[in-house]
Design a protein around this motif. Structure first.
Motif, PDB file in Angstrom:
ATOM      1  N   LEU A   1      -5.653   1.770  -7.433  1.00  0.00           N
ATOM      2  CA  LEU A   1      -4.073   1.360  -7.631  1.00  0.00           C
ATOM      3  C   LEU A   1      -2.977   0.733  -6.458  1.00  0.00           C
ATOM      4  CD1 LEU A   1      -1.986   0.897  -9.986  1.00  0.00           C
ATOM      5  CD2 LEU A   1      -0.841   3.699  -8.516  1.00  0.00           C
ATOM      6  N   VAL A   2      -3.723   1.271  -5.463  1.00  0.00           N
ATOM      7  CA  VAL A   2      -3.527   1.154  -4.104  1.00  0.00           C
ATOM      8  C   VAL A   2      -3.846  -0.525  -3.581  1.00  0.00           C
ATOM      9  CG1 VAL A   2      -3.220   0.642  -1.037  1.00  0.00           C
ATOM     10  CG2 VAL A   2      -2.482   2.635  -2.484  1.00  0.00           C
ATOM     11  N   PHE A   3      -4.880  -1.020  -3.903  1.00  0.00           N
ATOM     12  CA  PHE A   3      -5.922  -2.167  -3.326  1.00  0.00           C
ATOM     13  C   PHE A   3      -5.112  -3.362  -4.980  1.00  0.00           C
ATOM     14  CE2 PHE A   3      -8.226  -0.167  -0.719  1.00  0.00           C
ATOM     15  CZ  PHE A   3      -8.096  -1.028   0.141  1.00  0.00           C
ATOM     16  N   THR A   4      -5.040  -2.509  -6.087  1.00  0.00           N
ATOM     17  CA  THR A   4      -4.570  -3.879  -6.604  1.00  0.00           C
ATOM     18  C   THR A   4      -3.245  -4.357  -6.734  1.00  0.00           C
ATOM     19  OG1 THR A   4      -4.085  -4.380  -9.438  1.00  0.00           O
ATOM     20  CG2 THR A   4      -3.691  -1.962  -9.158  1.00  0.00           C
TER      21      THR A   4
ATOM     22  N   PRO B   1       0.825  -1.550   0.175  1.00  0.00           N
ATOM     23  CA  PRO B   1      -0.152  -0.056   0.245  1.00  0.00           C
ATOM     24  C   PRO B   1       0.908   1.369  -0.310  1.00  0.00           C
ATOM     25  CG  PRO B   1      -1.300  -1.498   1.871  1.00  0.00           C
ATOM     26  CD  PRO B   1       0.565  -2.072   1.157  1.00  0.00           C
ATOM     27  N   LEU B   2       2.451   1.646   0.576  1.00  0.00           N
ATOM     28  CA  LEU B   2       2.506   2.522   0.489  1.00  0.00           C
ATOM     29  C   LEU B   2       3.191   2.887  -0.630  1.00  0.00           C
ATOM     30  CD1 LEU B   2       4.722   1.674   4.224  1.00  0.00           C
ATOM     31  CD2 LEU B   2       2.508   3.293   3.478  1.00  0.00           C
ATOM     32  N   LEU B   3       3.963   1.803  -1.393  1.00  0.00           N
ATOM     33  CA  LEU B   3       4.076   1.606  -2.771  1.00  0.00           C
ATOM     34  C   LEU B   3       3.618   1.937  -4.152  1.00  0.00           C
ATOM     35  CD1 LEU B   3       7.520  -0.740  -2.556  1.00  0.00           C
ATOM     36  CD2 LEU B   3       7.163   0.969  -2.396  1.00  0.00           C
ATOM     37  N   GLY B   4       2.100   1.861  -3.543  1.00  0.00           N
ATOM     38  CA  GLY B   4       0.484   2.016  -3.905  1.00  0.00           C
ATOM     39  C   GLY B   4       0.609   3.143  -4.709  1.00  0.00           C
ATOM     40  N   ARG B   5       0.554   3.891  -3.117  1.00  0.00           N
ATOM     41  CA  ARG B   5       0.319   5.477  -2.361  1.00  0.00           C
ATOM     42  C   ARG B   5       1.748   6.157  -3.469  1.00  0.00           C
ATOM     43  NH1 ARG B   5       0.621  10.056  -0.576  1.00  0.00           N
ATOM     44  NH2 ARG B   5      -0.749  11.272   0.479  1.00  0.00           N
ATOM     45  N   LEU B   6       2.751   5.820  -3.202  1.00  0.00           N
ATOM     46  CA  LEU B   6       3.816   6.740  -3.970  1.00  0.00           C
ATOM     47  C   LEU B   6       4.074   6.621  -4.760  1.00  0.00           C
ATOM     48  CD1 LEU B   6       6.502   7.716  -3.886  1.00  0.00           C
ATOM     49  CD2 LEU B   6       7.912   5.804  -3.744  1.00  0.00           C
ATOM     50  N   ALA B   7       3.142   5.800  -5.789  1.00  0.00           N
ATOM     51  CA  ALA B   7       3.164   5.430  -8.033  1.00  0.00           C
ATOM     52  C   ALA B   7       1.882   6.344  -8.130  1.00  0.00           C
ATOM     53  CB  ALA B   7       3.558   3.735  -7.812  1.00  0.00           C
ATOM     54  N   ALA B   8       1.390   6.056  -7.407  1.00  0.00           N
ATOM     55  CA  ALA B   8       0.046   6.657  -7.335  1.00  0.00           C
ATOM     56  C   ALA B   8       0.048   8.289  -7.423  1.00  0.00           C
ATOM     57  CB  ALA B   8      -0.981   6.473  -6.193  1.00  0.00           C
ATOM     58  N   GLY B   9       1.161   8.879  -6.837  1.00  0.00           N
ATOM     59  CA  GLY B   9       1.531  10.071  -6.356  1.00  0.00           C
ATOM     60  C   GLY B   9       2.212  11.339  -8.075  1.00  0.00           C
TER      61      GLY B   9
ATOM     62  N   THR C   1      -8.248 -10.854   6.751  1.00  0.00           N
ATOM     63  CA  THR C   1      -7.936  -9.867   7.627  1.00  0.00           C
ATOM     64  C   THR C   1      -7.577  -8.883   7.411  1.00  0.00           C
ATOM     65  OG1 THR C   1      -7.738 -12.149   8.862  1.00  0.00           O
ATOM     66  CG2 THR C   1      -6.668 -10.046   9.826  1.00  0.00           C
ATOM     67  N   GLY C   2      -6.122  -8.428   6.626  1.00  0.00           N
ATOM     68  CA  GLY C   2      -5.294  -7.478   5.931  1.00  0.00           C
ATOM     69  C   GLY C   2      -6.237  -6.350   5.386  1.00  0.00           C
ATOM     70  N   MET C   3      -7.535  -6.744   4.820  1.00  0.00           N
ATOM     71  CA  MET C   3      -8.714  -5.867   3.693  1.00  0.00           C
ATOM     72  C   MET C   3      -9.813  -5.426   4.747  1.00  0.00           C
ATOM     73  SD  MET C   3      -7.444  -6.141   0.608  1.00  0.00           S
ATOM     74  CE  MET C   3      -6.096  -5.969   1.346  1.00  0.00           C
ATOM     75  N   VAL C   4     -10.242  -5.792   5.688  1.00  0.00           N
ATOM     76  CA  VAL C   4     -10.561  -5.437   6.994  1.00  0.00           C
ATOM     77  C   VAL C   4     -10.285  -4.114   7.609  1.00  0.00           C
ATOM     78  CG1 VAL C   4     -11.522  -5.375   9.139  1.00  0.00           C
ATOM     79  CG2 VAL C   4     -11.996  -7.853   7.015  1.00  0.00           C
ATOM     80  N   VAL C   5      -8.780  -3.629   7.422  1.00  0.00           N
ATOM     81  CA  VAL C   5      -8.004  -3.247   8.230  1.00  0.00           C
ATOM     82  C   VAL C   5      -7.983  -2.137   6.822  1.00  0.00           C
ATOM     83  CG1 VAL C   5      -5.645  -2.409   9.333  1.00  0.00           C
ATOM     84  CG2 VAL C   5      -6.989  -4.838   9.620  1.00  0.00           C
ATOM     85  N   LEU C   6      -7.770  -2.193   5.587  1.00  0.00           N
ATOM     86  CA  LEU C   6      -6.388  -1.529   4.573  1.00  0.00           C
ATOM     87  C   LEU C   6      -8.111  -1.044   3.887  1.00  0.00           C
ATOM     88  CD1 LEU C   6      -4.705  -3.537   2.452  1.00  0.00           C
ATOM     89  CD2 LEU C   6      -3.904  -1.226   4.349  1.00  0.00           C
ATOM     90  N   THR C   7      -9.402  -1.395   4.504  1.00  0.00           N
ATOM     91  CA  THR C   7     -10.788  -0.527   3.796  1.00  0.00           C
ATOM     92  C   THR C   7     -10.759   0.575   4.626  1.00  0.00           C
ATOM     93  OG1 THR C   7     -11.803  -2.796   5.182  1.00  0.00           O
ATOM     94  CG2 THR C   7     -11.639  -2.568   2.705  1.00  0.00           C
ATOM     95  N   ARG C   8     -10.539   0.744   5.689  1.00  0.00           N
ATOM     96  CA  ARG C   8     -10.377   2.018   6.487  1.00  0.00           C
ATOM     97  C   ARG C   8      -9.282   2.650   6.782  1.00  0.00           C
ATOM     98  NH1 ARG C   8     -14.181  -1.919   8.301  1.00  0.00           N
ATOM     99  NH2 ARG C   8     -15.667  -1.720   9.518  1.00  0.00           N
ATOM    100  N   VAL C   9      -7.948   1.895   6.797  1.00  0.00           N
ATOM    101  CA  VAL C   9      -6.577   3.003   6.796  1.00  0.00           C
ATOM    102  C   VAL C   9      -6.537   3.422   5.515  1.00  0.00           C
ATOM    103  CG1 VAL C   9      -4.207   2.502   7.111  1.00  0.00           C
ATOM    104  CG2 VAL C   9      -5.317   1.276   8.492  1.00  0.00           C
ATOM    105  N   VAL C  10      -6.841   3.146   4.114  1.00  0.00           N
ATOM    106  CA  VAL C  10      -6.396   3.191   3.479  1.00  0.00           C
ATOM    107  C   VAL C  10      -7.146   4.869   2.970  1.00  0.00           C
ATOM    108  CG1 VAL C  10      -6.599   3.023   0.148  1.00  0.00           C
ATOM    109  CG2 VAL C  10      -5.552   1.310   2.018  1.00  0.00           C
ATOM    110  N   PRO C  11      -8.202   4.718   2.906  1.00  0.00           N
ATOM    111  CA  PRO C  11      -9.656   6.065   2.888  1.00  0.00           C
ATOM    112  C   PRO C  11      -9.202   7.128   4.288  1.00  0.00           C
ATOM    113  CG  PRO C  11     -11.012   4.526   2.762  1.00  0.00           C
ATOM    114  CD  PRO C  11      -9.589   3.931   3.168  1.00  0.00           C
ATOM    115  N   GLY C  12      -8.686   6.044   5.396  1.00  0.00           N
ATOM    116  CA  GLY C  12      -9.388   7.528   6.686  1.00  0.00           C
ATOM    117  C   GLY C  12      -7.418   7.744   6.871  1.00  0.00           C
ATOM    118  N   ARG C  13      -6.358   7.046   6.219  1.00  0.00           N
ATOM    119  CA  ARG C  13      -5.328   7.384   6.895  1.00  0.00           C
ATOM    120  C   ARG C  13      -4.678   7.576   6.013  1.00  0.00           C
ATOM    121  NH1 ARG C  13      -4.293   9.085  11.904  1.00  0.00           N
ATOM    122  NH2 ARG C  13      -1.569   8.379  11.339  1.00  0.00           N
ATOM    123  N   LEU C  14      -3.945   7.266   5.394  1.00  0.00           N
ATOM    124  CA  LEU C  14      -3.181   6.388   3.916  1.00  0.00           C
ATOM    125  C   LEU C  14      -3.722   7.694   2.258  1.00  0.00           C
ATOM    126  CD1 LEU C  14      -0.832   5.031   3.057  1.00  0.00           C
ATOM    127  CD2 LEU C  14      -1.702   3.526   1.581  1.00  0.00           C
ATOM    128  N   LEU C  15      -5.258   7.797   2.218  1.00  0.00           N
ATOM    129  CA  LEU C  15      -5.545   8.958   0.973  1.00  0.00           C
ATOM    130  C   LEU C  15      -6.630   8.973   1.443  1.00  0.00           C
ATOM    131  CD1 LEU C  15      -4.373   5.766  -1.650  1.00  0.00           C
ATOM    132  CD2 LEU C  15      -3.387   7.948  -1.928  1.00  0.00           C
TER     133      LEU C  15
END
Length: 329
Positions: free
Chosen positions: A264-267, A244-252, A303-317
């Motif tokens: 892009l983060v999720f794919t 996810p960190l690398l995906g966010r960097l690439a999106a930028g 398990t990770g997706m449950v976390v990421l569906t909250r972290v990505v829109p809430g903190r990462l992006l």
């Protein structure tokens, strides 16, 4: 709020219940494995059909023209991910049986529930759907090459194209075609419109059914060899953190908007465990542990997706146009 809206908003709860029931069934009665395993591909095909129906094809055609997203998705999945996977697997025991399962699942991008989790995180699911056939075809071509590069010719020869081609036709091409025909029918017929409306209730239940069938059918494999395959869990967790960190960097770097960035983060992070599983099951008897390694990734990733569906829109992006990870406030 309608019942359908409540169902959509409580997707994670539905999936959690499905996984819990699957664990109870798989551990309580291991013989259910032979009952549910033949249902994996049919259930997955129905899931993809109702998922594709959620996105109007007039907008999907527009998504295909977004070469920037397609290039970023291909670059992340087939250039960046192999480097990350090579680095992470250096920490695993260099046992071919463990490595082949880990490589097979980590080197292949998801083409099914990535759409659902992207939607849950407020990402651009149209871009993901448009990229799905391309991602499937490219991984079909590159997986043997990557296995040969990372493990040698002997293992690469075990991976046959047949199961991948069958998966593409039955799980991607057929549902996509039927979804297009259904939309065409719904635009011209009241009956077709009612059918399409009824199908709109099914994505969440079908995802739950798919998770139940896959986990209940394969959990006995994990249960019987948990001591041997536990070593892959830290690698899978690390992958869920790094990508996810690398995906966010690439999106930028590609100057994507917020929806594209989340997509892009999720794919970049979700893997093709459900489609890869039949391929792992087809390996020679000496590699019987490989499917358990694949199923373990499924359990860790969910398990990770449950976390990421909250972290990505809430903190990462959270909001606004995507920028480099270095500029996050």
């Amino acid at each position: 709020m309608g019942t359908k809206d409540r169902l959509q908003q409580n997707q994670v709860v539905v999936y959690g219940v499905a996984v819990t029931l699957a664990i109870v069934a798989g551990l309580g009665k291991p013989s259910v494995s032979s009952l549910f395993e033949p249902l994996i591909n049919p259930v997955l095909a129905v899931l993809l059909y109702v998922t594709f129906l959620e996105i109007p094809f007039t907008r999907l055609r527009h998504a295909f023209t977004n070469g920037r997203f397609m290039a970023a998705a291909l670059g992340m999945n087939f250039l960046v991910v192999p480097v990350v996977v090579f680095g992470l697997t250096r920490f695993l025991p260099q046992d071919p049986v463990i490595l082949v399962g880990a490589f097979m699942v980590l080197l292949t991008p998801c083409i099914d529930y990535v759409i659902t989790f992207t939607e849950l995180a407020g990402g651009d699911s149209e871009q993901i759907t448009a990229a799905t056939p391309v991602l499937m075809l490219v991984q079909l071509l590159l997986l043997p090459a990557y296995l040969w590069l990372l493990m040698g010719q002997q293992v690469a020869e075990f991976v046959e194209a047949g199961p991948f081609i069958e998966a593409f036709v039955l799980i991607i091409a057929l549902p996509l075609t039927l979804a297009w025909l259904t939309e065409f029918w719904a635009d011209r017929s009241e009956t077709g419109d009612r059918w399409e409306g009824a199908m709109g209730w099914l994505p969440v239940p079908m995802m739950g059914a798919t998770l139940f069938v896959v986990i209940a059918s394969q959990l006995p494999r994990v249960q019987d060899s948990i001591g041997q395959i536990a070593v892959v869990v830290p690698v899978y967790v690390a992958f869920l953190i790094v990508m996810p960190l690398l995906g966010r960097l690439a999106a930028g770097l590609f100057q994507m908007d917020i929806g594209e960035s989340r997509a892009l983060v999720f794919t970049s992070v979700t893997r093709n465990s459900l489609v890869i599983l039949p391929l792992a099951l087809a390996l020679p008897s000496g590699y019987a542990l490989a499917p358990a390694v694949v199923v373990t990734q499924t359990l860790v990733e969910l398990t990770g997706m449950v976390v990421l569906t909250r972290v990505v829109p809430g903190r990462l992006l959270p909001n606004g146009p995507s920028t480099s990870i270095l500029s996050e406030s």
